[in-house]
Scaffold this motif. Structure first.
Motif, PDB file in Angstrom:
ATOM      1  N   ALA A 272     -78.189 -78.644  -1.956  1.00  0.00           N
ATOM      2  CA  ALA A 272     -78.281 -77.481  -1.402  1.00  0.00           C
ATOM      3  C   ALA A 272     -78.686 -76.504  -2.136  1.00  0.00           C
ATOM      4  CB  ALA A 272     -76.929 -77.120  -0.749  1.00  0.00           C
ATOM      5  N   SER A 273     -78.336 -76.165  -3.366  1.00  0.00           N
ATOM      6  CA  SER A 273     -78.721 -74.946  -4.313  1.00  0.00           C
ATOM      7  C   SER A 273     -79.746 -75.732  -4.966  1.00  0.00           C
ATOM      8  CB  SER A 273     -77.561 -74.340  -4.973  1.00  0.00           C
ATOM      9  OG  SER A 273     -76.930 -75.469  -5.794  1.00  0.00           O
ATOM     10  N   SER A 274     -80.342 -76.600  -5.133  1.00  0.00           N
ATOM     11  CA  SER A 274     -81.730 -77.048  -6.086  1.00  0.00           C
ATOM     12  C   SER A 274     -82.684 -76.253  -5.834  1.00  0.00           C
ATOM     13  CB  SER A 274     -81.808 -78.540  -5.644  1.00  0.00           C
ATOM     14  OG  SER A 274     -82.620 -78.501  -4.707  1.00  0.00           O
ATOM     15  N   ALA A 275     -83.406 -76.132  -7.048  1.00  0.00           N
ATOM     16  CA  ALA A 275     -84.613 -75.151  -6.819  1.00  0.00           C
ATOM     17  C   ALA A 275     -85.565 -75.522  -5.883  1.00  0.00           C
ATOM     18  CB  ALA A 275     -85.307 -75.149  -8.325  1.00  0.00           C
ATOM     19  N   GLN A 276     -85.910 -76.760  -5.595  1.00  0.00           N
ATOM     20  CA  GLN A 276     -86.731 -77.313  -4.340  1.00  0.00           C
ATOM     21  C   GLN A 276     -86.323 -76.796  -3.189  1.00  0.00           C
ATOM     22  OE1 GLN A 276     -87.063 -81.419  -4.510  1.00  0.00           O
ATOM     23  NE2 GLN A 276     -88.948 -81.548  -3.084  1.00  0.00           N
ATOM     24  N   THR A 277     -84.813 -77.010  -2.876  1.00  0.00           N
ATOM     25  CA  THR A 277     -84.384 -76.494  -1.552  1.00  0.00           C
ATOM     26  C   THR A 277     -84.646 -75.149  -1.278  1.00  0.00           C
ATOM     27  OG1 THR A 277     -82.979 -78.281  -1.713  1.00  0.00           O
ATOM     28  CG2 THR A 277     -82.712 -76.519   0.049  1.00  0.00           C
ATOM     29  N   LEU A 278     -84.260 -74.332  -2.312  1.00  0.00           N
ATOM     30  CA  LEU A 278     -84.426 -72.589  -2.267  1.00  0.00           C
ATOM     31  C   LEU A 278     -85.859 -72.351  -2.533  1.00  0.00           C
ATOM     32  CD1 LEU A 278     -81.710 -71.901  -4.882  1.00  0.00           C
ATOM     33  CD2 LEU A 278     -81.445 -71.858  -2.355  1.00  0.00           C
ATOM     34  N   ALA A 279     -86.859 -73.054  -2.883  1.00  0.00           N
ATOM     35  CA  ALA A 279     -88.305 -72.658  -2.926  1.00  0.00           C
ATOM     36  C   ALA A 279     -88.675 -72.963  -1.444  1.00  0.00           C
ATOM     37  CB  ALA A 279     -88.999 -73.405  -3.932  1.00  0.00           C
ATOM     38  N   SER A 280     -88.260 -73.916  -0.792  1.00  0.00           N
ATOM     39  CA  SER A 280     -88.765 -74.408   0.255  1.00  0.00           C
ATOM     40  C   SER A 280     -88.580 -73.395   1.511  1.00  0.00           C
ATOM     41  CB  SER A 280     -88.240 -75.718   1.056  1.00  0.00           C
ATOM     42  OG  SER A 280     -86.902 -75.733   1.215  1.00  0.00           O
ATOM     43  N   VAL A 281     -86.993 -72.960   1.453  1.00  0.00           N
ATOM     44  CA  VAL A 281     -86.768 -71.824   2.349  1.00  0.00           C
ATOM     45  C   VAL A 281     -87.319 -70.574   2.019  1.00  0.00           C
ATOM     46  CG1 VAL A 281     -84.591 -70.614   3.265  1.00  0.00           C
ATOM     47  CG2 VAL A 281     -84.553 -73.061   2.599  1.00  0.00           C
ATOM     48  N   THR A 282     -87.314 -70.136   0.761  1.00  0.00           N
ATOM     49  CA  THR A 282     -88.102 -68.732   0.309  1.00  0.00           C
ATOM     50  C   THR A 282     -89.534 -68.902   0.821  1.00  0.00           C
ATOM     51  OG1 THR A 282     -86.760 -68.679  -1.745  1.00  0.00           O
ATOM     52  CG2 THR A 282     -88.920 -67.213  -1.496  1.00  0.00           C
TER      53      THR A 282
END
Length: 238
Positions: A114-124
């Motif tokens: 959930a808090s991985s860089a890839q996940t956060l980047a996709s939401v951002t």
């Protein structure tokens, strides 16, 4: 590993041997959303058969599928009526949407990635067009960007059945919205704020923050759609 968002039930993804009635189901659903068939309009088997150049049999089967999705109401030997959107429909839809979105985002927050860089980047990345549309007051772009963001967040929750339950009714609401002018309202500014809150919920893997962000987001969306009930329908739904 982050999940990427696939389209749900779109004709382009169908195998080449997909039955005619399923292709027709999706085409009618798209045409309702685009305003070819209006909400509340009576559709006869003959009318649809002529329009889509098919026999009555796949038309009837397609309408039965759409009835199961909640988009039309069948009439005995008389075709179907496209469901109308009224205050009750909006309230019931957003009651269900809040429950489903809360569950999906909470599941996403609890996922190991959930808090991985890839996940956060996709939401951002999906937040950026929403922020820009809000800044310049571009209503249609804002709503489209918000829907894309919410679809992605929902998909991160990993429950495809919940997504499908929400999607079919959402198409009717989209048809309702497109058939009206792009009205600006204060509720729209809340969408981006709560989108950012949902990002924070993922970053901190916090289902409590997620639930509150969903609640506020759904309340704003419900208020906006209720406001649109007072806006006359146009003849340019797109």
């Amino acid at each position: 590993m982050v999940r990427s968002t696939p389209p749900i039930d779109t004709p382009i993804n169908m195998p080449i041997n997909t039955p005619t009635y399923l292709r027709l189901r999706d085409q009618i659903r798209t045409d309702i959303e685009d305003g070819c068939w209006r909400l509340g309009q009576h559709l006869t088997l003959h009318e649809l058969s002529v329009h889509y150049s098919v026999s009555n049999v796949p038309v009837r089967e397609a309408l039965l599928q759409l009835q199961g999705d909640g988009m039309v109401d069948m009439r005995m030997n008389k075709g179907a009526v496209v469901r109308a959107v009224d205050a009750r429909f909006i309230d019931e839809y957003f009651d269900v949407r809040e429950a489903l979105q809360s569950m999906l985002l909470s599941r996403a927050c609890r996922a190991a990635w959930a808090s991985s860089a890839q996940t956060l980047a996709s939401v951002t990345a999906l937040l950026r067009p929403l922020e820009e549309a809000t800044r310049f007051g571009r209503v249609r772009e804002l709503l489209a960007a918000d829907e894309a963001l919410q679809a992605h967040l929902g998909y991160l929750g990993g429950n495809d059945q919940a997504l499908r339950m929400q999607a079919s009714r959402g198409r009717l609401l989209e048809a309702f919205r497109r058939a009206r002018v792009a009205l600006w309202a204060p509720e729209l500014e809340i969408l981006v704020v709560q989108g950012e809150a949902m990002l924070q919920a993922l970053r901190h893997a916090d289902p409590v923050i997620a639930g509150e962000a969903v609640r506020r987001h759904v309340a704003a969306s419900r208020a906006y759609m209720t406001r649109l009930l007072k806006v006359p329908e146009t003849r340019a739904p797109k």
